[in-house]
Design an enzyme around this catalytic site. Sequence first.
Site, PDB file in Angstrom:
ATOM      1  N   HIS A  10       0.834  -1.206   0.000  1.00  0.00           N
ATOM      2  CA  HIS A  10       0.000   0.000   0.000  1.00  0.00           C
ATOM      3  C   HIS A  10       0.869   1.257   0.000  1.00  0.00           C
ATOM      4  O   HIS A  10       0.612   2.208  -0.747  1.00  0.00           O
ATOM      5  CB  HIS A  10      -0.911   0.015   1.225  1.00  0.00           C
ATOM      6  CG  HIS A  10      -2.136  -0.825   1.099  1.00  0.00           C
ATOM      7  ND1 HIS A  10      -2.081  -2.193   0.948  1.00  0.00           N
ATOM      8  CD2 HIS A  10      -3.461  -0.489   1.088  1.00  0.00           C
ATOM      9  CE1 HIS A  10      -3.319  -2.675   0.869  1.00  0.00           C
ATOM     10  NE2 HIS A  10      -4.171  -1.663   0.946  1.00  0.00           N
TER      11      HIS A  10
ATOM     12  N   HIS B 297       1.096  -3.826   9.276  1.00  0.00           N
ATOM     13  CA  HIS B 297       2.480  -3.630   8.835  1.00  0.00           C
ATOM     14  C   HIS B 297       3.330  -3.092   9.976  1.00  0.00           C
ATOM     15  O   HIS B 297       2.864  -2.334  10.826  1.00  0.00           O
ATOM     16  CB  HIS B 297       2.552  -2.632   7.671  1.00  0.00           C
ATOM     17  CG  HIS B 297       2.367  -3.265   6.334  1.00  0.00           C
ATOM     18  ND1 HIS B 297       3.235  -4.193   5.800  1.00  0.00           N
ATOM     19  CD2 HIS B 297       1.392  -3.097   5.399  1.00  0.00           C
ATOM     20  CE1 HIS B 297       2.805  -4.561   4.597  1.00  0.00           C
ATOM     21  NE2 HIS B 297       1.690  -3.921   4.344  1.00  0.00           N
TER      22      HIS B 297
END
Length: 242
Positions: free
Chosen positions: A158, A207
């Site tokens: 992302h 993440h």
Amino acid sequence: MTKAEERVDPRGRPLRTLFKRIESRLLLILLAAAAAFSAFFELASDVAEGDTTDIDRQILLSFRNPADLSDPLGPRTLEEALRDITALGGFTVLTIVTVVATLAFLFHRRRMHAAVMAGTVILAQFASSFAKVMYDRPRPDLVSHGSYVYSNSFPSGHSMLSAATYLTLAMLIASLEPTRATKFMAYVLAVAVIVAVGISRVYLGVHWPSDVLGGWAFGAAFSLLAWLVLLKLGARPAPPRG
């Protein structure tokens, strides 16, 4: 110097001076791209050796309620808002942005801009997938995930793809827009979205912070290479105004 060499461009600047400025800009962009790639590989090395583990854990846990690590800080509305923001760096949204931008450039007969836009995002997507497989870093397991995940952790796809897509789009818009305020706004909006997407990935626990930093560096490198290609192929930026 011949008469041909003394000709000036529409703004009255000697062509030789203009060429030197373009060459200087190309060199600076090349150096910046090299620095971004270097930062990514240096960080990747630290990640592989476990040097980022402690700081990653500290930052990730700072977004969580100490009494309940499954609960992100802030109200539920904030968590939902950050899910919306994280979607701005997802495959679906970035594909839509890329297709619309590419078609818009084609409609305005800017084929080079369209090719650079599409090519950069496609190459960045392949590079992201390859890097995830190569580094094979597991997702964070300290907290529950606030978003669905299906690939490895490093680098953050992302973060990388949002950087490559939005920075490249901002650069292409700025290259056609003569007004300084509009150029500035394009870059500010791009950076704001990129930063917000990266923070949302850590907040949602999908993440590690180093994944996001790696993604930003890798994505920025691709955007800088796109800028280099655009200038190298002869696309001159619009003269600044305002």
